[in-house]
Write an enzyme that holds these catalytic residues in place. Structure first.
Site, mmCIF file in Angstrom:
data_model
loop_
_atom_site.group_PDB
_atom_site.id
_atom_site.type_symbol
_atom_site.label_atom_id
_atom_site.label_comp_id
_atom_site.label_asym_id
_atom_site.label_seq_id
_atom_site.Cartn_x
_atom_site.Cartn_y
_atom_site.Cartn_z
ATOM 1 N N GLY B 40 0.845 -1.196 0.000
ATOM 2 C CA GLY B 40 0.000 0.000 0.000
ATOM 3 C C GLY B 40 0.876 1.239 0.000
ATOM 4 O O GLY B 40 1.964 1.248 0.571
ATOM 5 N N HIS B 266 -21.376 7.998 5.432
ATOM 6 C CA HIS B 266 -21.317 9.458 5.376
ATOM 7 C C HIS B 266 -22.651 10.006 4.860
ATOM 8 O O HIS B 266 -23.164 9.540 3.862
ATOM 9 C CB HIS B 266 -20.173 9.865 4.442
ATOM 10 C CG HIS B 266 -19.769 11.283 4.609
ATOM 11 N ND1 HIS B 266 -20.560 12.324 4.214
ATOM 12 C CD2 HIS B 266 -18.653 11.841 5.140
ATOM 13 C CE1 HIS B 266 -19.942 13.470 4.499
ATOM 14 N NE2 HIS B 266 -18.785 13.198 5.054
ATOM 15 N N ARG B 330 -22.492 12.688 11.901
ATOM 16 C CA ARG B 330 -22.632 11.889 10.689
ATOM 17 C C ARG B 330 -23.593 10.708 10.826
ATOM 18 O O ARG B 330 -24.473 10.523 9.999
ATOM 19 C CB ARG B 330 -21.271 11.334 10.276
ATOM 20 C CG ARG B 330 -20.393 12.355 9.626
ATOM 21 C CD ARG B 330 -19.060 11.758 9.250
ATOM 22 N NE ARG B 330 -18.233 12.799 8.626
ATOM 23 C CZ ARG B 330 -17.004 12.607 8.197
ATOM 24 N NH1 ARG B 330 -16.434 11.428 8.313
ATOM 25 N NH2 ARG B 330 -16.318 13.583 7.631
#
Lengths: 220, 637, 258
Positions: B40, B266, B330
């Site tokens: 990564g 979200h 949220r």
């Protein structure tokens, strides 16, 4: 400092050589055009001007100028050729379709335009400097050569076409010159575009006016 | 197995300092003898690889993208938190720590969060030194904005592209090390298997995504910084390539997977428009500062938004949460949107959307002011939907955005497998059950720049690493597993595409393991997923071969892992019989619809350990002890 | 809407490619890549090889996607990557020609996928500030004029997609390289290495075999992040200065300008 060879081999280095030799050539074509405007004042002025150019500093100035110009032209051509070859090589397989958004006719005709201008310059020297291809060349009588030369219609057409090519070359070349030499502030780069237009139009219109004036009988 | 968090002793503010002192060091001349693998290249990966290489370790870095600069950290918009207190508004390391623990609804490990808040300060310094062009004030000092869940301005930002700029900083540091030969970079390489030798992580098997070559890379330690697994929902704000394969392989080799059900949804994303839709786009949370959220009062009201008179609109967040209104956190805003849409009052062609209306704000502040504040977001919205949000309200709907769960790690970011470190979103450690805005970037860079460079040395200095032969039986076995799997995927030649399975899995997960969960739904999902997985292995079709660039094969491999992970998520969600943060069990809510935690039974990390194909994994538990923050009901009222 | 697609298909870097014609059904709301997804789904179901194209974030920031549509990099819309381009920008019955970025420095790997590793190597050559991790001074220690920070950010917005190279009639990479140089050169932190950076990055750019700029401006027009050509001017100036002085100042002069 880097070796001069390294700089001259780099892409930007070659562009800088092209731009800085361009500066010399642009200054020259502007001066050339302005000098020739004296033809409108009659034979005395322009002939005296021609004589002055040939005798200044015992006739050496003109050779200095010729050497500088020739060097500039050769470097300009060398850098243009070399950069063109690099770019050709950079895209071996081209697009089937390519549409232009921002580039201009002037920017896309720099290369062939340059070749046309080169051929023209050779012709022009043979025509008005050495008189080799001039039908009625009288050394020293600039005015006469000028009028006699442009009376030939095909010749005038060649000049007009070449001056349009030069105008396009200057339009893109002059602004490019500033960009390449690193003028980047938005305010000044805008001014560079304006200046490019002004120089391109002035030089083209000024130079084209000569054959037209002769053909129209304004200058005889 | 027992989970040992290895938290250093002492008061919380001294733990990290003390730990750094007690760590064993690797002599500078010896560092070059060690090789570390980093999988990564996002903030944690690129940051960690660059930092370790700078110390002198040999690093091999892998990413599936064509360049390390493209990792999905790049898409973060809002900003990065740091306890700099540049604005003299009362911020401190302790406050950032407190806000993060509370924001995570008391399901994060205190010591890790405190350390994160500590290094947040260094992160900003480091980023500025690396040339990140953060927003500045006219005096030349750094600007801050405020973000959800905090009462201080501690968010540093670079326009709406903070993630991009932070990543470019880390990427450039990484490229520098690549140029110096300290890091060997392998773009377009996907990790397919972890190699364990004598119980230690000693290498990985990757597939070269251009040639299809299966290669083994051996090292002394392996770091996974492979991001989150939110693409399990198919539609998400993640990049299309984001996947769980690396951490899933590690899980199947014995690394416990912690809190898989903690996934953040979200609230402000552009809604789905059709079946073909491939991904969802986030609209920054900051829009809720000036936009009012509403749906029609009547069910099935198909009138255009501007034709519905004010008294027939339900500004439901303002109605349900009068004090926080449109700025409710949220998870709460997301659930409320789902609720009104489930009632049949959703808007837009699909009925899964709510209005985010700027009409009043434009009237109050003028269009120019709104343009200044949100111009780029409005333009992005217009580009995607072809609707002008200055004239008609935006339509938004929640979407999968971040995963708090991940591989279990101790204080040193090491999993239970010695030598297997997990960084950034891929681990579970810092955000508990809900992540606050602008904290993901902080964690990624914190792990990469400032934690792994220390803890890796401590591990390497304490262990011996006998050379592993290229034909070691473990290596051979891992390679064979990869080739076999590829062969198997290619040989099925069924009737359905991998995408169609992914989409179906996503629907199940979204429906039953999304914003609101309950026993019935989770059990239903647990009943369905194995069947879908079985069908996948019988009926998927993957064209082409394994010896070439084959995007269908890449996708099929990832979907196969999501099909397993989805089940674990549902299992975790089912067994965590409480509501906390993002994990909302309908059975456990307060009278006002807030999440109702059960601290007595679930104040712990649940980490799942793989026990073999077709067998239920073990649920291991790490109790969470709160010594510095009082366990309280999370309230934003 | 119905479309005819003429797409460049190429098995791998070594094979020769050719255009293949497909028909596609699309919805106005679809993004361009979703339209291709649907085409690919159909191809897979028929047992044919889907069209390979690079993409990842699909929100215009990662810079992975990109190909040429009807002669324009990233298609007809300004300041838009192909993933952000929607089918409503096209008409029913359109014929669209899809070609990969064409530049020898970006070899085609398959179909519309190219290798842009050259960009990474240019960055590795000098596109960074060598600041040791852990040794940074306080972030507010050096105030930076807001205008400079903003200008730096304008350049830093580059997503490295390669559209500038693709659109350039000369396949030059000047806009990309100058954006990175401009980003760092506008900041005080970038000054110590500014001259060395200019020389190293240009040398690598040349070594990668990109073409040379003739100031057409196609790069700027194609750039999805509206990076301006003025950064090329800045780069030229830096490069000339760096080449003339080797980055060294005269003895006794004070540093710190820039």
């Amino acid at each position: 400092m880097d070796s001069a060879g390294g700089f001259a081999r780099s892409s930007i280095g070659r562009k800088v050589i092209m731009a800085s030799t361009g500066v010399i050539l642009v200054v020259y074509v502007i001066g050339h055009m302005i000098g020739n405007l004296q033809v409108y004042g009659g034979p005395e002025g322009i002939n005296a001007y021609g004589k002055f150019l040939h005798t200044f500093i015992h006739g050496q100035a003109i050779w200095v100028a010729r050497i500088v110009l020739l060097t500039a032209v050769l470097l300009h051509i060398w850098s243009a050729t070399s950069l063109t070859l690099t770019s050709r090589k950079a895209r071996g397989i081209g697009y089937r379709e390519q549409k232009w958004k921002e580039s201009t006719y002037a920017s896309r005709t720099m290369r062939w335009g340059g070749v046309i201008i080169l051929l023209f310059v050779i012709y022009h020297i043979l025509h008005f400097t050495t008189g080799t291809v001039h039908p009625d060349f009288v050394p020293g009588d600039v005015y006469h050569n000028f009028v006699a030369g442009f009376r030939v219609v095909p010749v005038s057409i060649v000049y007009i076409v070449a001056m349009i090519a030069l105008g396009l070359h200057l339009r893109h070349g002059v602004w490019s010159m500033f960009q390449t030499l690193g003028v980047s502030h938005p305010r000044y780069i805008g001014a560079a575009h304006v200046l490019a237009w002004v120089i391109a139009i002035a030089v083209t219109v000024g130079n084209i006016s000569f054959p037209l004036a002769v053909l129209a009988g304004v200058v005889k | 197995m027992e989970l040992k968090p290895n938290i250093p002793d002492g008061p919380i503010e001294k733990k990290w300092d003390r730990h750094r002192f007690e760590m064993k060091l690797v002599n500078p001349a010896n560092k070059r003898k060690y090789t570390v693998i980093m999988v990564g290249s996002g903030l944690a990966g690129a940051g960690g690889a660059a930092a370790m290489a700078e110390l002198g370790y040999k690093v091999k870095c892998f990413c599936y993208q064509d360049s390390p600069r493209r990792a999905h950290s790049i898409a973060a918009q809002g900003g990065i938190n740091a306890a700099k207190n540049y604005h003299n508004d009362g911020d401190s390391v302790f406050r950032l720590f407190y806000d993060t623990v509370k924001g995570g609804d008391f399901r994060a490990r205190e010591a890790n969060v405190y350390r994160l808040a500590q290094v947040s300060v260094n992160i900003i310094d480091q980023c500025v030194a690396l040339g990140v062009p953060f927003a500045r004030e006219y005096g030349g000092l750094l600007d801050n904005r405020s973000f959800g869940g905090a009462q201080v301005s501690r968010t540093f930002y670079a326009r709406g592209q903070t993630g991009q700029q932070l990543l470019l900083g880390a990427y450039q540091a990484l490229e520098r090390q690549i140029g110096l030969g300290q890091v060997e970079m392998f773009p377009r390489h996907e990790m397919q298997e972890l190699v364990l030798v004598d119980g230690k992580a000693r290498g990985i098997v990757v597939r070269d995504m251009v040639t299809g070559e299966v290669e083994t890379h051996l090292a002394d330690a392996v770091c996974l910084a492979t991001g989150g697994y939110g693409n399990v929902f198919y539609l998400a704000t993640y990049a299309k390539g984001c996947n769980t394969t690396a951490i899933w392989r590690a899980y199947k080799k014995g690394a416990p997977f912690a809190n898989p059900c903690f996934t953040q949804i979200h609230p402000t994303c552009i809604p789905v428009t059709g079946e073909y839709q491939s991904k969802l786009t986030l609209m920054s949370e900051s829009l809720r500062n000036d936009g009012r959220i509403w749906v029609p009062k009547a069910k099935g009201d198909k009138r255009a938004a501007n034709e519905i008179p004010k008294e027939e609109r339900d500004y439901y967040l303002e109605r349900m949460y009068p004090s926080f209104g449109n700025l409710a956190p949220r998870d709460i805003a997301s659930r409320a949107a789902k609720r009104v849409c489930d009632e049949g009052r959703g808007v837009g062609p699909t009925g899964f959307g709510v209005y985010l209306d700027f009409h009043d704000a434009i009237e109050r502040l003028g269009q120019k002011k709104i343009e200044e504040k949100y111009g780029n977001l409005f333009e992005m919205y217009e580009r995607i939907t072809d609707e002008d949000p200055y004239k008609v309200p935006m339509r938004i709907y929640p979407a999968s955005h971040y995963t708090m769960g991940g591989l279990w790690v101790d204080y040193n970011l090491m999993s239970t497998i010695p030598g297997l470190f997990v960084l950034g979103e891929a681990n579970f450690s810092d955000h508990g059950a809900n992540r606050l805005g602008a904290s993901a970037l902080m964690q990624g860079l914190g792990d990469g720049y400032f934690i792994i460079p220390y803890t890796i040395g401590n591990y390497l200095a304490r262990e011996k690493f006998p050379a592993v032969a290229a034909d070691h039986p473990e290596v051979r076995a891992a390679e064979k597993a990869v080739s076999d799997r590829t062969e198997r995927l290619l040989s099925i030649r069924g009737k359905r595409t991998a995408t169609s399975f992914h989409r179906e899995l996503g629907k199940i997960m979204w429906e039953h393991c999304g914003m609101a969960r309950d026993r019935k739904g989770l059990e239903h999902a647990l009943g369905k997923i194995p069947g879908l997985r079985e069908e996948f292995w019988k009926n998927v079709t993957v064209p082409g071969s394994g010896r070439e660039l084959n995007q269908s094969l890449e996708l099929a491999g990832r979907v196969a892992d999501f099909l397993e992970l989805g089940e674990l998520m549902c299992l975790d969600a089912l067994e965590r019989d409480e509501s906390c943060g993002s994990h909302f069990r309908l059975e456990h809510q307060m009278a006002d619809g807030e999440a109702k935690r059960n601290d007595e039974k679930f104040c712990h990390v649940a980490a799942w350990q793989y026990t073999g194909e077709g067998r239920k994994p073990d649920r291991l538990v790490e109790p969470l002890v709160y010594e510095n923050v009082e366990l309280a009901v999370r309230s934003y009222k | 809407m119905k479309l005819t697609l003429r797409i460049w298909r190429q098995k791998d870097a070594k094979s020769k490619g050719a255009f293949v014609t497909y028909t596609a059904e699309a919805d106005e709301e679809m993004s361009f890549l979703e339209m291709l997804d649907v085409v690919n789904e159909g191809l897979i179901q028929r047992g044919e090889e889907p069209i390979a194209f690079d993409h990842d974030c699909r929100e215009g920031i990662c810079g992975t996607c990109g190909f040429v549509i009807n002669g324009r990099a990233h298609g007809p819309r300004e300041r838009t990557t192909v993933c952000q381009l929607h089918m409503r920008s096209f008409q029913d019955g359109d014929t669209l020609t899809l070609e990969p970025w064409r530049a020898d420095a970006f070899p085609v790997l398959k179909d519309l996928v190219v290798d842009r590793g050259a960009f990474d190597r240019i960055i590795a050559a000098g596109g960074f500030i060598a600041s040791a991790i852990g040794g940074a001074p306080d972030a507010n220690a050096i105030p930076i004029r807001k205008e400079n920070a903003d200008l730096s950010m304008d350049a830093a917005a580059c997503i490295g997609c390669g559209a500038c190279v693709a659109a350039c009639p000369n396949a030059a990479a000047m806009l990309f390289v100058s954006a990175k140089m401009g980003h760092l050169a506008m900041l005080p932190q970038g000054q110590p290495e500014r001259m060395d950076r200019a020389r190293a990055m240009v040398a690598q750019m040349d070594a990668e075999g990109f073409g040379t700029c003739t100031n057409h401006g196609e790069c700027e027009a194609a750039c999805p992040k509206a990076i301006r050509m003025e950064f090329i001017g800045r780069m030229n100036a830096d490069y000339v200065k760096a080449s003339l002085t080797g980055g060294r100042r005269a003895a006794g002069s004070e540093g710190g300008s820039g």
